[in-house]
Design a protein around this motif. Structure first.
Motif, mmCIF file in Angstrom:
data_model
loop_
_atom_site.group_PDB
_atom_site.id
_atom_site.type_symbol
_atom_site.label_atom_id
_atom_site.label_comp_id
_atom_site.label_asym_id
_atom_site.label_seq_id
_atom_site.Cartn_x
_atom_site.Cartn_y
_atom_site.Cartn_z
ATOM 1 N N PHE A 127 0.828 -1.204 0.000
ATOM 2 C CA PHE A 127 0.000 0.000 0.000
ATOM 3 C C PHE A 127 0.865 1.259 0.000
ATOM 4 N N GLY A 128 1.886 1.284 0.851
ATOM 5 C CA GLY A 128 2.689 2.491 0.987
ATOM 6 C C GLY A 128 3.668 2.716 -0.140
ATOM 7 N N ILE A 129 4.223 1.654 -0.703
ATOM 8 C CA ILE A 129 5.252 1.791 -1.733
ATOM 9 C C ILE A 129 4.658 1.738 -3.136
ATOM 10 N N MET A 130 3.731 0.820 -3.359
ATOM 11 C CA MET A 130 3.176 0.656 -4.697
ATOM 12 C C MET A 130 1.892 1.443 -4.903
ATOM 13 N N GLY A 131 1.280 1.913 -3.821
ATOM 14 C CA GLY A 131 0.075 2.725 -3.943
ATOM 15 C C GLY A 131 -1.161 1.945 -4.333
ATOM 16 N N VAL A 132 -1.163 0.625 -4.069
ATOM 17 C CA VAL A 132 -2.286 -0.219 -4.450
ATOM 18 C C VAL A 132 -3.060 -0.617 -3.202
ATOM 19 N N ILE A 133 -4.367 -0.379 -3.208
ATOM 20 C CA ILE A 133 -5.235 -0.839 -2.120
ATOM 21 C C ILE A 133 -5.576 -2.295 -2.400
ATOM 22 N N ASN A 134 -4.936 -3.194 -1.675
ATOM 23 C CA ASN A 134 -5.048 -4.627 -1.958
ATOM 24 C C ASN A 134 -5.993 -5.295 -0.969
ATOM 25 N N LEU A 135 -7.267 -5.373 -1.318
ATOM 26 C CA LEU A 135 -8.238 -6.049 -0.462
ATOM 27 C C LEU A 135 -8.017 -7.557 -0.417
ATOM 28 N N ALA A 136 -7.265 -8.076 -1.367
ATOM 29 C CA ALA A 136 -7.033 -9.520 -1.416
ATOM 30 C C ALA A 136 -5.897 -9.957 -0.503
ATOM 31 N N HIS A 137 -5.304 -9.031 0.239
ATOM 32 C CA HIS A 137 -4.136 -9.397 1.043
ATOM 33 C C HIS A 137 -4.491 -10.422 2.117
ATOM 34 N N GLY A 138 -5.677 -10.320 2.698
ATOM 35 C CA GLY A 138 -6.089 -11.308 3.682
ATOM 36 C C GLY A 138 -6.203 -12.700 3.090
ATOM 37 N N SER A 139 -6.497 -12.782 1.797
ATOM 38 C CA SER A 139 -6.586 -14.096 1.142
ATOM 39 C C SER A 139 -5.234 -14.789 1.107
ATOM 40 N N PHE A 140 -4.149 -14.019 1.074
ATOM 41 C CA PHE A 140 -2.823 -14.631 1.078
ATOM 42 C C PHE A 140 -2.540 -15.285 2.434
ATOM 43 N N TYR A 141 -3.073 -14.691 3.493
ATOM 44 C CA TYR A 141 -2.989 -15.315 4.817
ATOM 45 C C TYR A 141 -3.744 -16.639 4.815
ATOM 46 N N MET A 142 -4.928 -16.636 4.228
ATOM 47 C CA MET A 142 -5.721 -17.869 4.121
ATOM 48 C C MET A 142 -4.999 -18.905 3.269
ATOM 49 N N ILE A 143 -4.404 -18.470 2.168
ATOM 50 C CA ILE A 143 -3.671 -19.392 1.295
ATOM 51 C C ILE A 143 -2.518 -20.038 2.063
ATOM 52 N N GLY A 144 -1.831 -19.244 2.884
ATOM 53 C CA GLY A 144 -0.748 -19.799 3.677
ATOM 54 C C GLY A 144 -1.238 -20.862 4.643
#
Length: 290
Positions: free
Chosen positions: A31-48
């Motif tokens: 979010f801070g470096i690339m400027g992208v609001i990534n709502l899918a980030h929690g899904s990566f936690y689930m994938i892990g």
């Protein structure tokens, strides 16, 4: 509350805060470096978490190797996702970013349902991390939880070193400040962003893999942690790794002890904390630096 109980709650708060930090640090980087609001980030936690469930039979007691394999696989997933989807979002407005990443949530949930079904699964901790540490009397604390906290601390130290003490970290910080200047210096900003995104995905997936043996693996688990991680990012300051660490620990203690002392109001305790901090420092705890 006696001292052993207080100590256990403190350990729970630290563990929860450190796991939040792993997820939130990747979110604040993206979010801070690339400027992208990534709502899918929690899904990566689930994938892990589901990755831990799927890899456990293959690695057996080799839990460290299982974590390393999960990190590599999740980083490759992040690299491919950035190349196929997220690389087209940098110049788009936030609404398009939200729609794209929300669509990815639906895709990940559907794939998860097809592969693993909608049941709740458990991941068994390796035998060498089973058992508990006596804290006086009949009270014990799981050894695996101590391992989880220690692993998160090691990752946090490594992340700090990479961002603040390496050439890659220097390029990341420069890209966050002025991407056009970095591009003018001959640095491949696209590749840099791809590496940052892959690292963010790997951090979130690692948190899910570490959390899986201590909790259940279940559908929708990514959505629950996403909201609280956005709270951490806002409290800590967008783009700040050190701010995310401080905010994660604060949230961990407020949430844990809120459930102990104010159970009926514990659901709003973290948001009250966020409101108070934003009144005091609207830019977050660490508005500058990493």
């Amino acid at each position: 509350m006696d001292f052993p109980t207080f100590l256990i709650q403190c350990l729970n708060a630290v563990q929860y805060g450190l796991l939040l930090f792993l997820v939130a640090s990747g979110l604040t980087l993206i979010f801070g470096i690339m400027g992208v609001i990534n709502l899918a980030h929690g899904s990566f936690y689930m994938i892990g978490a589901y990755m831990a469930f799927a890899l456990a039979p293959l690695f057996g007691d080799q839990f460290i190797l299982q974590l390393l394999a999960g990190i590599v696989l999740s980083a490759l997933l992040g690299f491919v996702l950035e190349w196929i989807f997220f690389s087209y979002l940098y110049q788009r407005d936030h609404l398009q970013q939200v729609l794209m990443t929300y669509a990815l949530i639906l895709v990940f949930e559907e794939v998860r349902s097809m592969l693993f079904g909608n049941d709740v699964h458990g991941v068994t901790a390796p035998p060498w991390l089973s058992g508990g540490l006596s804290l006086g009397g009949v009270m014990t604390y799981p050894v695996y939880n101590l391992f989880a906290s220690a692993a998160c601390i090691v990752v946090a130290i490594g992340l700090y070193f990479v961002v603040n003490r390496t050439r890659l970290g220097m390029m990341i910080r420069a890209g966050a400040s002025n991407r056009d200047m970095v591009r003018g210096l001959g640095i491949n900003i696209r590749l840099l962003y791809r590496i940052v995104f892959a690292a963010g995905v790997a951090l979130a997936a690692l948190a899910g893999m570490i959390a899986a043996p201590a909790a259940s693996v279940y559908p929708g688990m990514g959505g629950q942690i996403l909201i609280i991680c956005f709270v951490v990012v806002v409290i800590g300051g967008i783009g700040s790794i050190s701010g995310a660490l401080i905010a994660s620990l604060l949230v961990g203690f407020v949430d844990t002890f809120g459930k102990v002392f104010f159970a009926q109001y514990s659901g709003i305790s973290v948001y009250v904390l966020m409101a108070l901090i934003l009144i005091w420092r609207p830019e977050g705890l660490k508005s500058k630096g990493y």
